[in-house]
Design a protein around this motif. Structure first.
Motif, PDB file in Angstrom:
ATOM      1  N   ARG A  63     -12.783  24.599 117.831  1.00  0.00           N
ATOM      2  CA  ARG A  63     -13.771  23.702 117.226  1.00  0.00           C
ATOM      3  C   ARG A  63     -13.273  23.157 115.892  1.00  0.00           C
ATOM      4  O   ARG A  63     -12.375  23.714 115.269  1.00  0.00           O
ATOM      5  CB  ARG A  63     -15.096  24.434 117.016  1.00  0.00           C
ATOM      6  CG  ARG A  63     -15.715  24.965 118.301  1.00  0.00           C
ATOM      7  CD  ARG A  63     -16.381  23.866 119.072  1.00  0.00           C
ATOM      8  NE  ARG A  63     -17.031  24.350 120.269  1.00  0.00           N
ATOM      9  CZ  ARG A  63     -17.862  23.624 121.000  1.00  0.00           C
ATOM     10  NH1 ARG A  63     -18.124  22.377 120.660  1.00  0.00           N
ATOM     11  NH2 ARG A  63     -18.411  24.125 122.092  1.00  0.00           N
ATOM     12  N   THR A  64     -13.918  22.076 115.447  1.00  0.00           N
ATOM     13  CA  THR A  64     -13.536  21.407 114.199  1.00  0.00           C
ATOM     14  C   THR A  64     -14.732  21.319 113.268  1.00  0.00           C
ATOM     15  O   THR A  64     -15.858  21.058 113.712  1.00  0.00           O
ATOM     16  CB  THR A  64     -13.015  19.987 114.487  1.00  0.00           C
ATOM     17  OG1 THR A  64     -11.851  20.078 115.323  1.00  0.00           O
ATOM     18  CG2 THR A  64     -12.649  19.253 113.203  1.00  0.00           C
ATOM     19  N   VAL A  65     -14.487  21.550 111.987  1.00  0.00           N
ATOM     20  CA  VAL A  65     -15.503  21.297 110.974  1.00  0.00           C
ATOM     21  C   VAL A  65     -14.994  20.148 110.102  1.00  0.00           C
ATOM     22  O   VAL A  65     -13.816  20.092 109.749  1.00  0.00           O
ATOM     23  CB  VAL A  65     -15.791  22.553 110.124  1.00  0.00           C
ATOM     24  CG1 VAL A  65     -14.561  23.010 109.360  1.00  0.00           C
ATOM     25  CG2 VAL A  65     -16.939  22.305 109.155  1.00  0.00           C
ATOM     26  N   THR A  66     -15.886  19.181 109.818  1.00  0.00           N
ATOM     27  CA  THR A  66     -15.506  18.011 109.021  1.00  0.00           C
ATOM     28  C   THR A  66     -16.231  18.043 107.686  1.00  0.00           C
ATOM     29  O   THR A  66     -17.460  18.200 107.638  1.00  0.00           O
ATOM     30  CB  THR A  66     -15.847  16.709 109.767  1.00  0.00           C
ATOM     31  OG1 THR A  66     -15.142  16.702 111.022  1.00  0.00           O
ATOM     32  CG2 THR A  66     -15.410  15.496 108.960  1.00  0.00           C
ATOM     33  N   LEU A  67     -15.473  17.929 106.601  1.00  0.00           N
ATOM     34  CA  LEU A  67     -16.035  17.940 105.255  1.00  0.00           C
ATOM     35  C   LEU A  67     -15.955  16.554 104.646  1.00  0.00           C
ATOM     36  O   LEU A  67     -14.984  15.827 104.824  1.00  0.00           O
ATOM     37  CB  LEU A  67     -15.268  18.921 104.367  1.00  0.00           C
ATOM     38  CG  LEU A  67     -15.218  20.377 104.818  1.00  0.00           C
ATOM     39  CD1 LEU A  67     -14.346  21.184 103.872  1.00  0.00           C
ATOM     40  CD2 LEU A  67     -16.614  20.963 104.874  1.00  0.00           C
ATOM     41  N   LYS A  68     -17.002  16.199 103.923  1.00  0.00           N
ATOM     42  CA  LYS A  68     -17.061  14.926 103.212  1.00  0.00           C
ATOM     43  C   LYS A  68     -16.764  15.202 101.749  1.00  0.00           C
ATOM     44  O   LYS A  68     -17.390  16.060 101.132  1.00  0.00           O
ATOM     45  CB  LYS A  68     -18.447  14.306 103.393  1.00  0.00           C
ATOM     46  CG  LYS A  68     -18.629  12.932 102.777  1.00  0.00           C
ATOM     47  CD  LYS A  68     -20.044  12.440 103.073  1.00  0.00           C
ATOM     48  CE  LYS A  68     -20.298  11.079 102.427  1.00  0.00           C
ATOM     49  NZ  LYS A  68     -21.685  10.610 102.696  1.00  0.00           N
ATOM     50  N   SER A  69     -15.790  14.489 101.196  1.00  0.00           N
ATOM     51  CA  SER A  69     -15.369  14.769  99.818  1.00  0.00           C
ATOM     52  C   SER A  69     -15.052  13.476  99.093  1.00  0.00           C
ATOM     53  O   SER A  69     -14.395  12.590  99.643  1.00  0.00           O
ATOM     54  CB  SER A  69     -14.139  15.691  99.831  1.00  0.00           C
ATOM     55  OG  SER A  69     -13.690  15.955  98.524  1.00  0.00           O
ATOM     56  N   PHE A  70     -15.525  13.376  97.853  1.00  0.00           N
ATOM     57  CA  PHE A  70     -15.284  12.182  97.030  1.00  0.00           C
ATOM     58  C   PHE A  70     -14.155  12.463  96.044  1.00  0.00           C
ATOM     59  O   PHE A  70     -14.130  13.490  95.364  1.00  0.00           O
ATOM     60  CB  PHE A  70     -16.548  11.798  96.271  1.00  0.00           C
ATOM     61  CG  PHE A  70     -16.342  10.603  95.365  1.00  0.00           C
ATOM     62  CD1 PHE A  70     -16.351   9.315  95.876  1.00  0.00           C
ATOM     63  CD2 PHE A  70     -16.135  10.789  94.000  1.00  0.00           C
ATOM     64  CE1 PHE A  70     -16.158   8.220  95.045  1.00  0.00           C
ATOM     65  CE2 PHE A  70     -15.934   9.697  93.163  1.00  0.00           C
ATOM     66  CZ  PHE A  70     -15.951   8.415  93.685  1.00  0.00           C
ATOM     67  N   ILE A  71     -13.195  11.523  95.990  1.00  0.00           N
ATOM     68  CA  ILE A  71     -12.093  11.618  95.036  1.00  0.00           C
ATOM     69  C   ILE A  71     -12.089  10.361  94.166  1.00  0.00           C
ATOM     70  O   ILE A  71     -12.097   9.241  94.693  1.00  0.00           O
ATOM     71  CB  ILE A  71     -10.734  11.744  95.751  1.00  0.00           C
ATOM     72  CG1 ILE A  71     -10.699  13.022  96.591  1.00  0.00           C
ATOM     73  CG2 ILE A  71      -9.583  11.755  94.762  1.00  0.00           C
ATOM     74  CD1 ILE A  71      -9.394  13.257  97.306  1.00  0.00           C
ATOM     75  N   PRO A  72     -12.104  10.504  92.840  1.00  0.00           N
ATOM     76  CA  PRO A  72     -12.083   9.338  91.955  1.00  0.00           C
ATOM     77  C   PRO A  72     -10.908   8.417  92.269  1.00  0.00           C
ATOM     78  O   PRO A  72      -9.793   8.877  92.548  1.00  0.00           O
ATOM     79  CB  PRO A  72     -11.944   9.967  90.557  1.00  0.00           C
ATOM     80  CG  PRO A  72     -12.511  11.340  90.701  1.00  0.00           C
ATOM     81  CD  PRO A  72     -12.190  11.777  92.090  1.00  0.00           C
ATOM     82  N   ASP A  73     -11.154   7.110  92.265  1.00  0.00           N
ATOM     83  CA  ASP A  73     -10.171   6.051  92.520  1.00  0.00           C
ATOM     84  C   ASP A  73      -9.729   5.983  93.986  1.00  0.00           C
ATOM     85  O   ASP A  73      -8.965   5.107  94.361  1.00  0.00           O
ATOM     86  CB  ASP A  73      -8.906   6.221  91.642  1.00  0.00           C
ATOM     87  CG  ASP A  73      -9.237   6.167  90.158  1.00  0.00           C
ATOM     88  OD1 ASP A  73     -10.179   5.421  89.795  1.00  0.00           O
ATOM     89  OD2 ASP A  73      -8.571   6.862  89.386  1.00  0.00           O
ATOM     90  N   SER A  74     -10.187   6.924  94.812  1.00  0.00           N
ATOM     91  CA  SER A  74      -9.845   6.897  96.232  1.00  0.00           C
ATOM     92  C   SER A  74     -11.068   6.739  97.125  1.00  0.00           C
ATOM     93  O   SER A  74     -10.963   6.318  98.265  1.00  0.00           O
ATOM     94  CB  SER A  74      -9.103   8.184  96.635  1.00  0.00           C
ATOM     95  OG  SER A  74      -7.895   8.292  95.929  1.00  0.00           O
ATOM     96  N   GLY A  75     -12.223   7.113  96.596  1.00  0.00           N
ATOM     97  CA  GLY A  75     -13.450   6.998  97.369  1.00  0.00           C
ATOM     98  C   GLY A  75     -13.727   8.252  98.193  1.00  0.00           C
ATOM     99  O   GLY A  75     -13.175   9.327  97.944  1.00  0.00           O
ATOM    100  N   THR A  76     -14.580   8.092  99.186  1.00  0.00           N
ATOM    101  CA  THR A  76     -14.991   9.219 100.027  1.00  0.00           C
ATOM    102  C   THR A  76     -13.966   9.471 101.137  1.00  0.00           C
ATOM    103  O   THR A  76     -13.513   8.542 101.795  1.00  0.00           O
ATOM    104  CB  THR A  76     -16.365   8.946 100.653  1.00  0.00           C
ATOM    105  OG1 THR A  76     -17.322   8.755  99.597  1.00  0.00           O
ATOM    106  CG2 THR A  76     -16.810  10.123 101.519  1.00  0.00           C
ATOM    107  N   GLU A  77     -13.592  10.733 101.288  1.00  0.00           N
ATOM    108  CA  GLU A  77     -12.672  11.129 102.343  1.00  0.00           C
ATOM    109  C   GLU A  77     -13.359  12.094 103.292  1.00  0.00           C
ATOM    110  O   GLU A  77     -14.230  12.872 102.893  1.00  0.00           O
ATOM    111  CB  GLU A  77     -11.429  11.817 101.748  1.00  0.00           C
ATOM    112  CG  GLU A  77     -10.500  10.890 100.997  1.00  0.00           C
ATOM    113  CD  GLU A  77      -9.207  11.599 100.605  1.00  0.00           C
ATOM    114  OE1 GLU A  77      -9.097  12.821 100.852  1.00  0.00           O
ATOM    115  OE2 GLU A  77      -8.312  10.929 100.050  1.00  0.00           O
ATOM    116  N   PHE A  78     -12.950  12.049 104.571  1.00  0.00           N
ATOM    117  CA  PHE A  78     -13.431  13.003 105.559  1.00  0.00           C
ATOM    118  C   PHE A  78     -12.256  13.886 105.971  1.00  0.00           C
ATOM    119  O   PHE A  78     -11.229  13.398 106.440  1.00  0.00           O
ATOM    120  CB  PHE A  78     -14.023  12.280 106.772  1.00  0.00           C
ATOM    121  CG  PHE A  78     -15.304  11.547 106.457  1.00  0.00           C
ATOM    122  CD1 PHE A  78     -16.526  12.201 106.542  1.00  0.00           C
ATOM    123  CD2 PHE A  78     -15.276  10.219 106.062  1.00  0.00           C
ATOM    124  CE1 PHE A  78     -17.706  11.535 106.239  1.00  0.00           C
ATOM    125  CE2 PHE A  78     -16.445   9.540 105.751  1.00  0.00           C
ATOM    126  CZ  PHE A  78     -17.673  10.202 105.847  1.00  0.00           C
TER     127      PHE A  78
END
Length: 495
Positions: free
Chosen positions: A225-240
């Protein structure tokens, strides 16, 4: 031998002399040993401590975390993220590894929980910098990913996943270590997490916190199975960020590639034979990554059995006296400490030089421990189709499979020799068990193997359980029994 010593000196990297501790530590597990060796220091943790020359490791303000119902952390990805940095001692001569960042901070712990946390946190810096304290600022340093295992007094184990590197900046600097402590063995997955931590630390320590908080709140995925995290990085925006757990969970904590690069199939077979009889095994290499990967791979060859003795993937310099212990151990030592190891009083040890792919010391009977026919089967299976294996998962399955099959053929009939008593408790019929093997060579081996702690712990669990666990090993036993039935029925039809 002299040639190997000269090579070790040449590969020693930054000049650091080893201090060999002659008094062997009481090894009830690395936590206890490290805690005792360090005189129970209280490392400085978190917010205001300096994280490196001219760099402050500041943690964002947040509410204190109350202790979790299960202190060991079971379903969580991790228990701690730590940054361990080198700080100059008060004497001004050497450096001492110190925790300079900790997430999460635990408060309102019960007294016993607080004492356990202090023991854990005091041991970790020693294993993040196992190669001593005599460092000097550097301008270049290749990053290393390695791991260590901490064994508590109750036998429970925690794994430290480490990334050691030179922090961003100009001029000479000291390396630091990101260390994730977890109860879960899944090295590929945690290596990816360390990649994300490293990427965020290059921006700011404050950017690490929301990512690790999200990871801590996520449930550890089931195999495949996979778990997906949402993360914000300054100057890059939101990453999954997707973290996938391998489908075959019994190999998720290992990578056989390093072991295959360092040793031949024949040498791996001899290493396996020594481990099966619970002998003392020392791995030598300069790189921390090579040491930890190879020792984890060697232990994984024992599946479905578990190494329950002293197990230290990278022995800290102050605990080198471990190699003098009379009990079984499996340890990794950096090549720069080769001379100290050779000068130590040791008996019946397999000393494996991973740099040269040689055995510097051995008992001498390693080729005769396993039944000859089964040795041939293992070597044949390993050599066939090895070039076709591309992914780490394929390589792991290809290498592990023949050793699992070895145990299927020698002890796979164990469940038939557990007699259930009135209360449901099982009693293992040892003599009848090994007598049931038709091959004399197999019987001789199994008669020795049943006396090991590897087998004893395995059979004790089987005695407690009324039904065999529906795991990978049981599936292989069923497949093997089915193949024997089919072969037998074909033989009858030919007649």
């Amino acid at each position: 031998m002299a040639k190997d010593r000269d090579a070790a000196a040449a590969e020693g990297g930054p000049e650091r002399r080893g201090r060999f501790c002659r008094g062997a530590p009481r090894l009830w597990g690395p936590w206890g040993a490290a805690w005792k060796a360090r005189g129970t220091p209280r490392p400085g943790c978190g917010g205001s401590a300096q994280d490196g020359p001219g760099e402050a490791a500041k943690e964002p303000e947040r509410a204190p975390e109350h202790c979790l119902p299960t202190f060991a952390g079971g379903q969580h990805f991790f228990e701690y993220l730590l940054v361990v940095s080198l700080k100059r001692k008060r004497s001004g001569e050497d450096y001492e590894p110190t925790i300079t960042y900790q997430f999460p901070k635990r408060e309102n712990l019960l007294r016993g929980q607080q004492e356990e946390e202090e023991r854990l946190l005091s041991a970790i810096p020693l294993f993040c910098f196992p190669d001593g304290n005599e460092w000097a600022p550097l301008t270049e340093y290749p990053r290393e990913t390695f791991s260590f295992v901490l064994t508590n007094v109750d036998g429970s184990r925690k794994i430290g996943y480490c990334r050691r590197l030179l922090p961003a900046g100009r001029g000479p600097r000291l390396p630091k270590v990101y260390c994730i402590i977890s109860c879960i063995g899944c090295f590929g997955l945690f290596s990816k997490i360390l990649d994300e931590v490293e990427k965020r630390h290059q921006i700011s320590m404050a950017v690490i916190y929301p990512f690790m908080q999200g990871l801590r709140e996520a449930a550890f995925p089931a195999p495949g199975r996979t778990v997906t995290l949402k993360s914000f990085i300054p100057d890059s925006g939101t990453e999954f960020i997707s973290l996938t757990r391998p489908l075959d969970s019994h190999l998720e904590h290992v990578d056989f590639s390093s072991l295959l690069r360092c040793l031949s199939f024949e040498q791996i077979l001899q290493l396996f034979a020594s481990a099966v009889l619970e002998r003392r095994i020392i791995f030598l290499a300069e790189g921390l990554s090579t040491l930890s990967q190879c020792i984890h791979a060697a232990a994984a060859l024992l599946y479905p059995f578990s190494w329950a003795h002293t197990y230290i993937p990278v022995v800290p310099e102050s605990l080198l006296a471990t190699v003098c212990c009379p009990t079984p151990f499996m340890v990794g030592v950096q090549m720069r400490f080769l001379q100290e190891v050779l000068d130590s009083p040791m008996e019946e040890v397999l000393l494996v030089n991973l740099c040269e792919g040689t055995f510097l010391m051995s008992v001498g009977d390693e080729k005769d421990i396993l039944p000859p026919k089964l040795q041939e089967d293992i070597l044949e299976s390993l050599s066939q189709g090895m070039e076709e294996q591309q992914t780490p998962e394929q390589i792991n399955e290809h290498v592990s499979g023949p050793f699992v099959q070895f145990f299927v053929k020698t002890v796979g009939h164990y469940a038939s020799y557990i007699r259930r008593e009135a209360g449901g408790r099982g009693r293992f019929q040892e003599r009848a068990f090994y007598k049931a093997l038709p091959s004399k060579a197999n019987r001789r081996f199994v008669k020795k193997f049943v006396k090991t702690q590897l087998f004893s712990l395995f059979i004790q669990e089987a005695e407690k359980s009324k039904n065999p666990p529906a795991g990978y090993f049981q599936r292989k036993i069923r497949d093997y029994e089915e193949q024997k039935k089919q072969k037998k029925s074909k033989g009858k039809s030919v007649k």
